[in-house]
Design an enzyme around this catalytic site. Structure first.
Site, PDB file in Angstrom:
ATOM      1  N   CYS A  83      13.709  96.335  31.434  1.00 22.05           N
ATOM      2  CA  CYS A  83      14.603  96.627  32.506  1.00 22.05           C
ATOM      3  C   CYS A  83      15.695  98.340  32.178  1.00 22.05           C
ATOM      4  O   CYS A  83      15.736  97.968  31.017  1.00 22.05           O
ATOM      5  CB  CYS A  83      15.291  95.648  32.753  1.00 22.05           C
ATOM      6  SG  CYS A  83      16.428  95.469  33.908  1.00 22.05           S
ATOM      7  N   CYS A  86      20.594  97.710  31.736  1.00 23.37           N
ATOM      8  CA  CYS A  86      21.501  97.886  30.655  1.00 23.37           C
ATOM      9  C   CYS A  86      21.408  98.806  29.659  1.00 23.37           C
ATOM     10  O   CYS A  86      19.896  98.977  29.323  1.00 23.37           O
ATOM     11  CB  CYS A  86      21.388  96.348  30.228  1.00 23.37           C
ATOM     12  SG  CYS A  86      21.916  95.285  31.444  1.00 23.37           S
ATOM     13  N   CYS A 166      19.146  87.277  35.155  1.00 22.31           N
ATOM     14  CA  CYS A 166      19.745  89.025  35.316  1.00 22.31           C
ATOM     15  C   CYS A 166      21.258  88.337  34.916  1.00 22.31           C
ATOM     16  O   CYS A 166      22.027  87.649  35.721  1.00 22.31           O
ATOM     17  CB  CYS A 166      19.466  89.972  36.446  1.00 22.31           C
ATOM     18  SG  CYS A 166      20.489  90.938  35.809  1.00 22.31           S
ATOM     19  N   TYR A 320      39.069 110.981  48.582  1.00 17.88           N
ATOM     20  CA  TYR A 320      38.044 110.521  48.296  1.00 17.88           C
ATOM     21  C   TYR A 320      37.891 108.593  48.472  1.00 17.88           C
ATOM     22  O   TYR A 320      37.945 107.615  47.397  1.00 17.88           O
ATOM     23  CB  TYR A 320      37.454 110.265  47.169  1.00 17.88           C
ATOM     24  CG  TYR A 320      36.761 111.796  47.076  1.00 17.88           C
ATOM     25  CD1 TYR A 320      36.433 112.477  47.201  1.00 17.88           C
ATOM     26  CD2 TYR A 320      38.062 112.931  46.513  1.00 17.88           C
ATOM     27  CE1 TYR A 320      35.561 113.863  46.423  1.00 17.88           C
ATOM     28  CE2 TYR A 320      38.136 113.413  46.247  1.00 17.88           C
ATOM     29  CZ  TYR A 320      37.151 114.185  46.266  1.00 17.88           C
ATOM     30  OH  TYR A 320      36.996 115.963  45.248  1.00 17.88           O
ATOM     31  N   GLU A 341      37.818 110.165  52.946  1.00 20.97           N
ATOM     32  CA  GLU A 341      36.815 109.630  53.130  1.00 20.97           C
ATOM     33  C   GLU A 341      35.632 110.362  54.248  1.00 20.97           C
ATOM     34  O   GLU A 341      36.127 110.682  55.619  1.00 20.97           O
ATOM     35  CB  GLU A 341      36.347 108.509  53.439  1.00 20.97           C
ATOM     36  CG  GLU A 341      35.595 107.427  53.118  1.00 20.97           C
ATOM     37  CD  GLU A 341      34.213 108.032  51.866  1.00 20.97           C
ATOM     38  OE1 GLU A 341      35.332 107.689  50.570  1.00 20.97           O
ATOM     39  OE2 GLU A 341      33.440 108.227  52.086  1.00 20.97           O
ATOM     40  N   ASP A 389      39.507 109.782  43.724  1.00 17.57           N
ATOM     41  CA  ASP A 389      38.579 109.200  43.005  1.00 17.57           C
ATOM     42  C   ASP A 389      37.400 109.352  43.361  1.00 17.57           C
ATOM     43  O   ASP A 389      36.605 108.709  44.307  1.00 17.57           O
ATOM     44  CB  ASP A 389      38.831 106.888  43.681  1.00 17.57           C
ATOM     45  CG  ASP A 389      37.836 106.253  42.753  1.00 17.57           C
ATOM     46  OD1 ASP A 389      37.050 106.601  42.831  1.00 17.57           O
ATOM     47  OD2 ASP A 389      38.039 105.685  43.322  1.00 17.57           O
ATOM     48  N   CYS A 416      34.335 108.123  37.546  1.00 16.64           N
ATOM     49  CA  CYS A 416      32.979 106.880  36.712  1.00 16.64           C
ATOM     50  C   CYS A 416      32.266 108.226  35.764  1.00 16.64           C
ATOM     51  O   CYS A 416      31.438 108.280  35.733  1.00 16.64           O
ATOM     52  CB  CYS A 416      32.438 106.593  38.070  1.00 16.64           C
ATOM     53  SG  CYS A 416      31.926 107.869  39.061  1.00 16.64           S
TER      54      CYS A 416
HETATM   55  C1  LIG Z   1      33.920 106.389  43.905  1.00 18.12           C
HETATM   56  S1  LIG Z   1      33.748 106.038  45.053  1.00 18.12           S
HETATM   57  C2  LIG Z   1      35.406 105.510  45.412  1.00 18.12           C
HETATM   58  C3  LIG Z   1      35.658 104.483  47.017  1.00 18.12           C
HETATM   59  C4  LIG Z   1      37.489 104.095  46.539  1.00 18.12           C
HETATM   60  N1  LIG Z   1      38.183 104.877  45.964  1.00 18.12           N
HETATM   61  C5  LIG Z   1      36.846 102.461  46.012  1.00 18.12           C
HETATM   62  O1  LIG Z   1      37.438 102.665  44.855  1.00 18.12           O
HETATM   63  O2  LIG Z   1      36.041 101.991  46.707  1.00 18.12           O
HETATM   64  C6  LIG Z   1      33.832 108.232  46.186  1.00 18.12           C
HETATM   65  C7  LIG Z   1      34.162 108.351  47.267  1.00 18.12           C
HETATM   66  O3  LIG Z   1      33.729 109.240  47.620  1.00 18.12           O
HETATM   67  C8  LIG Z   1      33.308 109.946  49.196  1.00 18.12           C
HETATM   68  N2  LIG Z   1      32.916 111.041  48.954  1.00 18.12           N
HETATM   69  C9  LIG Z   1      31.873 111.975  48.466  1.00 18.12           C
HETATM   70  N3  LIG Z   1      32.496 113.271  49.271  1.00 18.12           N
HETATM   71  C10 LIG Z   1      33.828 113.062  49.364  1.00 18.12           C
HETATM   72  C11 LIG Z   1      34.246 114.418  49.964  1.00 18.12           C
HETATM   73  N4  LIG Z   1      34.060 116.089  49.439  1.00 18.12           N
HETATM   74  N5  LIG Z   1      35.452 114.101  50.386  1.00 18.12           N
HETATM   75  C12 LIG Z   1      36.233 112.554  50.842  1.00 18.12           C
HETATM   76  N6  LIG Z   1      35.386 111.430  50.441  1.00 18.12           N
HETATM   77  C13 LIG Z   1      34.162 111.611  49.725  1.00 18.12           C
HETATM   78  C14 LIG Z   1      32.126 108.800  49.057  1.00 18.12           C
HETATM   79  O4  LIG Z   1      31.664 108.477  50.018  1.00 18.12           O
HETATM   80  C15 LIG Z   1      32.780 107.694  48.177  1.00 18.12           C
HETATM   81  O5  LIG Z   1      33.167 106.841  49.177  1.00 18.12           O
END
Ligand SMILES: C[S@@+](CC[C@H](N)C(=O)[O-])C[C@H]1O[C@@H](n2cnc3c(N)ncnc32)[C@H](O)[C@@H]1O
Length: 461
Positions: A83, A86, A166, A320, A341, A389, A416
């Site tokens: 799989c 992991c 799983c 974000y 967002e 984020d 991430c």
């Molecule tokens: C890693 S997630 C973070 C979500 C949130 N902070 C959380 O902890 O649940 C990144 C987010 O950025 C959004 N995103 C991607 N590109 C973007 C942009 N240019 N401007 C604003 N948001 C964006 C995605 O849709 C997603 O929801």
């Protein structure tokens, strides 16, 4: 030796593993030629069959051990090496945490060229129990040789490996696989065939609330507008899964890699489940983004709160912001927070989330952070603290440049992807923000994914 490549495909070699790749695979060198050996650990001496030879690097399959690492453990899952879910189950958990920290250290030093002392990059915060941590699972449904298979894709393929249990999912997902498979076999329900774009059931998704009575949602993603024998399915789910609160039909007739379609029909129960992060309550519908490891999400968000060190009168930007979860966490400790967002539905959810938690100082804006945040600044809204984020590709440079003109005293960067994080820390360093503290948090035990939270402070303040 062909074209100066010192190994040959299908031949066996004894290799010393002297390094570790991004995905936790072992790395060996033969006369400076790199060979990646999945499932081998640094420090081991292994027998390997060469399975792929590229110009600059090759891949070997681990066949036997001459010397085993003390950090090697027996993987808990019997299909671990088939799989693709992991990558690190053969690492002791302690070694997994070290590997993740080291990835961050390497990226920050090599890509970001940040001058930070080793003590500034903290040990990865791990979980007490690193199994069964996921609150959501999505599994493809396929047919092979007349047999239904529900499971996960093999690494780098769309072949499905059947899963009965799983160990990183909630136990209820194992039960859902069993019940749905039994129903398909009994009523001759077809599984989806990607090549022909035919067959009914494409995916199943299971979501569970960790802090709200185990509320459980099952979503059936189909290539059809209706589901035959749906009453029988509902009855069987309700009989076998007592925590079920929501059964949803998601329609996705497009031949695409995107799992969920836009249309959802509630077959039984509520349209969403409700869960808590800290004391905050969130409604989670089938299409909502919600962090998949709720236990570590709380750890991560509390770190964000600690790094932001709010005194109560600050203006905060949360770029974000997704469904506004970090904004809500920070809102009680500041004057006002603006979440930005790109996905409208996520902002709709964020507004609902704020309302149902009685939070009135969190405002949410749909749009690109790199466009909306400069607009806020132009309107005279000058933040004291900025949280970012971003997705894997990191922050847009335009956003970082506009932030740097504001005099915000702190940036809290949640990432991430260590590579893009390191690139952005390098850019921010040139723009006057110093990397102060780096904290990896293990959001995805047993996998090679690395989450990091960083505190940057404005120089000369
Ligand atoms: C890693 S997630 C973070 C979500 C949130 N902070 C959380 O902890 O649940 C990144 C987010 O950025 C959004 N995103 C991607 N590109 C973007 C942009 N240019 N401007 C604003 N948001 C964006 C995605 O849709 C997603 O929801």
């Amino acid at each position: 030796m062909k074209n100066n490549i010192p190994v040959e495909k299908n031949k066996e070699y004894i290799l010393e593993i002297t390094g570790t790749g991004f995905k936790g695979e072992g790395v060996a060198k033969v006369e400076n030629y790199t060979i990646f050996v999945p499932e081998a650990l640094e420090g081991e001496k292994v027998k390997v069959r060469i399975v792929k030879v590229n110009k600059n690097f090759g891949f070997g399959k681990l066949i036997d051990f001459e010397v085993k690492s003390k950090d090697r453990v027996e993987p808990i899952c019997s299909i671990y090496n088939k799989c693709g879910g992991c990558q690190l189950q053969h690492y002791s958990y302690h070694k997994q945490l070290d590997f993740k920290r080291q990835r961050v250290v390497d990226a920050i030093k090599r890509i970001g060229k940040i001058d930070i002392k080793d003590e500034g990059i903290k040990d990865t915060i791990g979980m007490e129990d690193p199994y069964r941590y996921r609150n959501k699972v999505q599994m493809p449904v396929r047919e092979e040789g007349g047999k239904i298979k529900i499971g996960f894709y093999k690494s780098r393929s769309h072949d499905v490996v059947e899963v009965k249990e799983c160990f990183i999912q909630e136990k209820v997902a194992d039960k859902a696989i069993y019940v749905i498979k039994e129903w398909m076999e009994k009523y001759n329900i077809s599984a989806y065939n990607e090549k022909k774009n035919k067959g009914l059931l494409k995916h199943i998704m299971v979501r569970k609330a960790f802090k709200n009575n185990d509320e459980t949602m099952i979503v059936l993603v189909t290539n059809s507008k209706t589901i035959p024998y749906k009453d029988e399915l509902i009855e069987s789910i309700r009989e076998n899964i007592p925590t079920i609160t929501s059964i949803i039909h998601n329609i996705n007739t497009k031949n695409t890699n995107v799992i969920l379609g836009q249309k959802c029909v509630t077959l039984w129960g509520k349209d969403y489940i409700t869960d808590y992060i800290g004391k905050f309550k969130f409604n989670i519908s089938p299409l909502s983004f919600f962090q998949v490891n709720p236990t570590q999400t709380e750890v991560l968000y509390n770190k964000a709160l600690e790094f932001a060190d709010l005194k109560g009168n600050e203006l905060v930007f949360d770029a974000y912001c997704g469904t506004g979860t970090i904004s809500l966490f920070l809102s009680e400790n500041c004057r006002e927070v603006y979440g930005v967002e790109i996905i409208k539905e996520a902002i709709d959810n964020a507004k609902i989330n704020a309302k149902q938690n009685n939070i009135h100082n969190a405002k949410f804006i749909v749009g690109k952070s790199e466009e909306e945040i400069p607009k806020l600044i132009d309107q005279g809204k000058l933040p004291d603290v900025i949280v970012v984020d971003p997705p894997r590709k990191g922050c847009d440079e335009k956003l970082l440049k506009s932030i740097s003109k504001t005099n915000a005293s702190k940036i809290v960067y949640v990432s991430c992807d260590p590579g893009t994080l390191a690139r952005d820390l390098g850019l921010l360093d040139n723009l006057g923000y110093k990397t102060e503290k780096v904290q990896p948090v293990d959001m995805f035990p047993m996998t090679s994914h690395v989450e990091t939270i960083v505190l940057l402070t404005k120089e000369n303040q």
